[in-house]
Design an enzyme around this catalytic site. Structure first.
Site, PDB file in Angstrom:
ATOM      1  N   ALA A 117       0.850  -1.191   0.000  1.00 35.83           N
ATOM      2  CA  ALA A 117       0.000   0.000   0.000  1.00 35.83           C
ATOM      3  C   ALA A 117       0.889   1.245   0.000  1.00 35.83           C
ATOM      4  CB  ALA A 117      -0.897  -0.012   1.240  1.00 35.83           C
ATOM      5  N   GLN A 123       1.373   3.704   2.120  1.00 35.52           N
ATOM      6  CA  GLN A 123       2.156   3.900   3.345  1.00 35.52           C
ATOM      7  C   GLN A 123       2.641   2.552   3.888  1.00 35.52           C
ATOM      8  OE1 GLN A 123       3.408   6.423   5.116  1.00 35.52           O
ATOM      9  NE2 GLN A 123       2.776   7.931   3.597  1.00 35.52           N
ATOM     10  N   SER A 124       3.123   1.696   3.027  1.00 36.05           N
ATOM     11  CA  SER A 124       3.558   0.363   3.441  1.00 36.05           C
ATOM     12  C   SER A 124       4.806   0.414   4.324  1.00 36.05           C
ATOM     13  CB  SER A 124       3.846  -0.475   2.187  1.00 36.05           C
ATOM     14  OG  SER A 124       4.555  -1.640   2.533  1.00 36.05           O
ATOM     15  N   ASN A 125       4.681  -0.166   5.505  1.00 37.63           N
ATOM     16  CA  ASN A 125       5.860  -0.314   6.374  1.00 37.63           C
ATOM     17  C   ASN A 125       6.800  -1.369   5.825  1.00 37.63           C
ATOM     18  OD1 ASN A 125       4.876   1.455   8.555  1.00 37.63           O
ATOM     19  ND2 ASN A 125       3.317  -0.137   8.782  1.00 37.63           N
ATOM     20  N   CYS A 152       7.360  -2.029   2.677  1.00 39.40           N
ATOM     21  CA  CYS A 152       8.167  -1.448   1.599  1.00 39.40           C
ATOM     22  C   CYS A 152       9.276  -0.557   2.176  1.00 39.40           C
ATOM     23  CB  CYS A 152       7.279  -0.660   0.637  1.00 39.40           C
ATOM     24  SG  CYS A 152       6.251  -1.753  -0.395  1.00 39.40           S
TER      25      CYS A 152
END
Ligand SMILES: *Cc1c(COP(=O)(O)O)cnc(C)c1O
Length: 307
Positions: free
Chosen positions: A53, A55-57, A59
């Site tokens: 997504a 705001q992917s943590n 990533c």
């Protein structure tokens, strides 16, 4: 968490600080990436690719791990490029990741294309699974349970945010290997319980096999509570806000609006309903996610006072 425990008058609440795992503001993905990046290295990778997504943590932590190891990192993010990079997106940039913005439905196709492009350029691509949740990634959480037990606490309950299921699958596999008899309860942030239970059982089975012990897990035996999904993934509301305020004001602990805030809100509701016995030890496993607090998209939610 003595002050939170006193506030509710029990159960005895503890926290495991995986927001402090040490890589780029921490989080649960670090434990998975420890093993995934070793696998990438063993395969001679020079580029890692993954998706998530906006705001992917996952990533963000993948980008940081890639930077540490000197690999290129390509992130396929679902959504439109924001006008300003904030929160995890800002960190993705600072860690030197190449970001490809695509519509959600295009994500897998874009990932395949980026993979074949890197292959054609001789860059030895390595696909980091969604959420880091493959048997190799989940193995990190089997070891995490060992670490917890070595710290001398055997909680009656372990409660945490569950989404792609790797954290829970690893804990379940570790629990079986280590003879842990407590309950491992995932609070679903976005998925219906049967879907998540099936995924966790399957992945826990693959993970424990990877660790040398073939065991099959039944989906119904996986403990998932999906009562706190509210309006869906990343849509935070009053329950999350209250959880952020209680953990913050009573323990000086920062939760995030997407994962830990939702899981803590679920745990708080269960405490109020008397789901746990007063003398039980309930461990909240903090899975990280703090950078989302500083993302533009959550500022309206965070500025609103508690209704
Ligand atoms: C990814 C993530 C989770 C969910 O973990 P899964 O292993 O995908 O179930 C929970 N909390 C935070 C902060 C995360 O980034």
């Amino acid at each position: 968490m003595p002050r939170l425990t006193a506030f509710f008058g029990g159960p005895r609440l503890y926290v495991k600080r995986d927001d402090l795992t040490g890589l780029a503001f921490g989080g649960n993905k670090t434990r998975k990436l420890e093993f995934l990046m070793a696998d990438a290295r063993a395969q001679g990778a020079r580029t890692v690719l993954t998706t998530g997504a906006i705001q992917s943590n996952h990533c963000r932590q993948t980008a940081a791990a890639a930077a540490r190891l000197g690999y290129e990192c390509v992130l396929i993010l679902a959504g439109e490029a924001p006008d300003r990079a904030t929160g995890n997106v800002l960190l993705d940039r600072l860690f030197g990741a190449k970001i490809v913005w695509v519509e959600h439905s295009e994500r897998d196709r874009a990932l395949k294309r980026a993979y074949s492009d890197a292959l054609a350029e001789g860059k030895q691509p390595y696909l980091v699974p969604y959420g880091g949740s493959s048997p190799i990634g989940a193995a990190g959480y089997a070891l995490a349970l060992q670490e917890l037990l070595d710290q001398g606490l055997r909680p009656d309950w372990i409660v945490f945010a569950s989404s792609s299921g790797g954290t829970q699958a690893g804990l379940v596999a570790g629990g079986r290997l280590l003879g842990y008899s407590g309950q491992i309860l995932g609070i679903s942030v976005d998925e219906a319980a049967p879907v998540l239970q099936a995924r966790i059982a399957d992945l826990a089975g693959q993970t424990i096999r990877l660790l040398g012990t073939p065991v099959d897990f039944q989906a119904e035996a996986m403990q998932v509570n999906a009562d706190y999904i509210g309006a869906g993934y990343g849509v935070a509301a009053d329950p999350e806000r209250e959880a952020l305020e209680l953990f913050g004001s009573l323990e000086g602990l920062a939760l995030d609006p997407v994962y830990t805030g939702r899981a803590a809100a679920g745990m708080i509701d269960l405490v109020r309903k008397g789901f746990f016995r007063k003398e039980e030890v309930v461990l909240f496993w903090h899975t990280g996610g703090g950078p989302a607090l500083f993302a533009d998209r959550y500022q309206d939610f965070l500025q609103d006072p508690l209704a």
